[in-house]
Motif scaffolding. Structure first.
Motif, PDB file in Angstrom:
ATOM      1  N   UNK A 279       7.494  -4.301  11.199  1.00 32.85           N
ATOM      2  CA  UNK A 279       7.193  -3.100  10.088  1.00 32.85           C
ATOM      3  C   UNK A 279       8.232  -3.084   9.017  1.00 32.85           C
ATOM      4  N   UNK A 280       9.235  -3.575   9.216  1.00 33.86           N
ATOM      5  CA  UNK A 280      10.252  -3.880   8.261  1.00 33.86           C
ATOM      6  C   UNK A 280      10.231  -5.185   7.196  1.00 33.86           C
ATOM      7  N   UNK A 281       9.172  -5.945   7.956  1.00 33.45           N
ATOM      8  CA  UNK A 281       8.785  -7.193   7.279  1.00 33.45           C
ATOM      9  C   UNK A 281       7.423  -7.425   7.361  1.00 33.45           C
ATOM     10  N   UNK A 282       6.661  -6.630   6.636  1.00 30.82           N
ATOM     11  CA  UNK A 282       5.116  -6.834   7.188  1.00 30.82           C
ATOM     12  C   UNK A 282       4.367  -8.011   6.658  1.00 30.82           C
ATOM     13  N   UNK A 283       3.596  -8.662   7.604  1.00 31.66           N
ATOM     14  CA  UNK A 283       2.934  -9.963   7.197  1.00 31.66           C
ATOM     15  C   UNK A 283       1.943  -9.717   6.151  1.00 31.66           C
ATOM     16  N   UNK A 284       1.787 -10.905   5.428  1.00 24.07           N
ATOM     17  CA  UNK A 284       0.759 -11.075   4.324  1.00 24.07           C
ATOM     18  C   UNK A 284      -0.566 -10.633   4.940  1.00 24.07           C
ATOM     19  N   UNK A 285      -0.777 -11.048   6.062  1.00 26.46           N
ATOM     20  CA  UNK A 285      -2.197 -10.618   6.470  1.00 26.46           C
ATOM     21  C   UNK A 285      -2.432  -9.401   6.686  1.00 26.46           C
ATOM     22  N   UNK A 286      -1.340  -8.383   7.056  1.00 26.98           N
ATOM     23  CA  UNK A 286      -1.578  -6.974   7.261  1.00 26.98           C
ATOM     24  C   UNK A 286      -1.810  -6.228   5.751  1.00 26.98           C
ATOM     25  N   UNK A 287      -0.681  -6.808   4.847  1.00 26.93           N
ATOM     26  CA  UNK A 287      -0.894  -6.270   3.537  1.00 26.93           C
ATOM     27  C   UNK A 287      -2.445  -6.590   3.004  1.00 26.93           C
ATOM     28  N   UNK A 288      -2.817  -7.734   3.143  1.00 28.82           N
ATOM     29  CA  UNK A 288      -4.175  -8.141   2.660  1.00 28.82           C
ATOM     30  C   UNK A 288      -5.278  -7.359   3.231  1.00 28.82           C
ATOM     31  N   UNK A 289      -5.159  -7.251   4.541  1.00 27.26           N
ATOM     32  CA  UNK A 289      -6.483  -6.432   4.960  1.00 27.26           C
ATOM     33  C   UNK A 289      -6.298  -5.185   5.037  1.00 27.26           C
ATOM     34  N   UNK A 290      -5.130  -4.474   4.951  1.00 26.16           N
ATOM     35  CA  UNK A 290      -4.877  -2.871   5.074  1.00 26.16           C
ATOM     36  C   UNK A 290      -4.014  -2.684   3.808  1.00 26.16           C
ATOM     37  N   UNK A 291      -4.614  -2.874   2.411  1.00 25.48           N
ATOM     38  CA  UNK A 291      -3.785  -2.611   1.282  1.00 25.48           C
ATOM     39  C   UNK A 291      -3.427  -1.287   1.157  1.00 25.48           C
ATOM     40  N   UNK A 292      -4.563  -0.363   1.560  1.00 23.61           N
ATOM     41  CA  UNK A 292      -4.208   1.354   1.122  1.00 23.61           C
ATOM     42  C   UNK A 292      -3.084   1.662   1.867  1.00 23.61           C
ATOM     43  N   UNK A 293      -3.203   1.556   3.248  1.00 23.99           N
ATOM     44  CA  UNK A 293      -2.110   2.253   4.201  1.00 23.99           C
ATOM     45  C   UNK A 293      -1.016   1.148   4.514  1.00 23.99           C
ATOM     46  N   UNK A 294      -1.309  -0.120   4.620  1.00 22.04           N
ATOM     47  CA  UNK A 294      -0.228  -1.001   5.090  1.00 22.04           C
ATOM     48  C   UNK A 294       0.406  -0.630   6.376  1.00 22.04           C
ATOM     49  N   UNK A 295      -0.450  -0.462   7.286  1.00 24.77           N
ATOM     50  CA  UNK A 295       0.203  -0.123   8.603  1.00 24.77           C
ATOM     51  C   UNK A 295      -0.896  -0.433   9.612  1.00 24.77           C
ATOM     52  N   UNK A 296      -0.252  -0.446  10.820  1.00 22.62           N
ATOM     53  CA  UNK A 296      -0.889  -0.498  11.999  1.00 22.62           C
ATOM     54  C   UNK A 296      -1.279   0.649  12.683  1.00 22.62           C
ATOM     55  N   UNK A 297      -2.292   0.671  13.597  1.00 23.83           N
ATOM     56  CA  UNK A 297      -2.961  -0.630  14.311  1.00 23.83           C
ATOM     57  C   UNK A 297      -3.858  -1.020  12.939  1.00 23.83           C
ATOM     58  N   UNK A 298      -4.466  -2.154  13.050  1.00 18.80           N
ATOM     59  CA  UNK A 298      -5.288  -2.661  12.259  1.00 18.80           C
ATOM     60  C   UNK A 298      -6.114  -3.783  12.995  1.00 18.80           C
ATOM     61  N   UNK A 299      -7.307  -3.546  13.224  1.00 20.66           N
ATOM     62  CA  UNK A 299      -8.468  -4.335  13.891  1.00 20.66           C
ATOM     63  C   UNK A 299      -9.212  -5.080  12.881  1.00 20.66           C
ATOM     64  N   UNK A 300      -9.290  -6.397  13.256  1.00 20.99           N
ATOM     65  CA  UNK A 300      -9.964  -7.351  12.342  1.00 20.99           C
ATOM     66  C   UNK A 300     -11.288  -7.880  13.249  1.00 20.99           C
ATOM     67  N   UNK A 301     -12.446  -7.653  13.085  1.00 19.90           N
ATOM     68  CA  UNK A 301     -13.718  -8.006  13.759  1.00 19.90           C
ATOM     69  C   UNK A 301     -14.236  -8.925  12.966  1.00 19.90           C
TER      70      UNK A 301
END
Length: 224
Positions: free
Chosen positions: A36-58
């Motif tokens: 969480x101190x170095x968030x991945x590009x995929x997390x920022x790409x798929x959750x641009x609003x909150x930029x946090x986990x959990x994030x499910x990709x189906x």
């Protein structure tokens, strides 16, 4: 081929509740640990609003916010139901899950971390919140009745995480959750944490204890 990915952190009760739901349904998934101190590009790409986990990709489609993810899992995959089928009971499950998320963490954290009059007030607020939950469990094994459901999975913070926060705070006396004050909650904790799929998705005790101890010590040092 179906693709299911879960972005989470090992110590997060919110990430773990999603894993519990996936395990309950028997869904195969790929878990991706996030820093969480170095968030991945995929997390920022798929959750641009909150930029946090959990994030499910189906199948390439992102779903964020743990309670919404739990409902999505229940509606998407067969297996044991997470929400009741009856409309009224479903609405009540959603009510208590939201209550748990909005009321429990803030009140219980303040009760552990504050001092003086502020701590006493927070302690009373936490007791009030827990009393509502204690009464909701009267005559029930789980919040969902005889089987684990949405509210139980949402309440995992109380079942496992809170004990470490309370133990290392060294501030709060007496403890919040005891058999004398909350016998139904304590019995629920025992029944819930002894379920196999729950046990598989609880963080290692020693590792979680070390994390909480370090965080609480850092918080105390910052206020001195």
């Amino acid at each position: 081929m179906e693709s299911v990915k879960l972005f989470g952190t090992w110590f997060s009760p919110y990430s773990r509740r999603v894993e519990m739901a996936l395990k309950l349904k028997g869904v195969e998934y790929e878990y991706i640990e996030e820093d969480l101190k170095n968030k991945s590009p995929d997390l920022l790409k798929y959750n641009p609003v909150h930029k946090k986990v959990p994030l499910l990709i189906h199948n390439g489609k992102p779903i964020s916010e743990s309670l919404l993810i739990l409902e999505y899992i229940d509606e998407t995959w067969p297996g044991p139901a997470i929400l009741p089928s009856d409309p009224y009971e479903r609405s009540m499950a959603r009510f208590w899950a939201k209550f748990l998320d909005e009321k429990c963490p803030p009140a219980m954290t303040r009760a552990c971390m504050r001092t003086g009059e502020e701590q006493e007030k927070a302690y009373e607020e936490a007791i009030e919140v827990l009393t509502f939950l204690e009464n909701e469990l009267i005559g029930k094994k789980f919040f969902g009745g005889d089987t684990i459901g949405l509210v139980d999975i949402t309440a995992n913070l109380i079942a496992h995480w809170h004990r470490f926060f309370e133990e290392f705070s060294e501030i709060m006396q007496p403890p919040l959750i005891t058999k004398e004050k909350f016998p139904n909650i304590c019995e629920w904790v025992n029944d819930y944490t002894n379920c196999s799929f729950v046990q598989e998705n609880l963080p290692e005790k020693d590792k979680l204890a070390q994390l909480y101890k370090a965080r609480i010590q850092a918080a105390k040092a910052a206020t001195q």
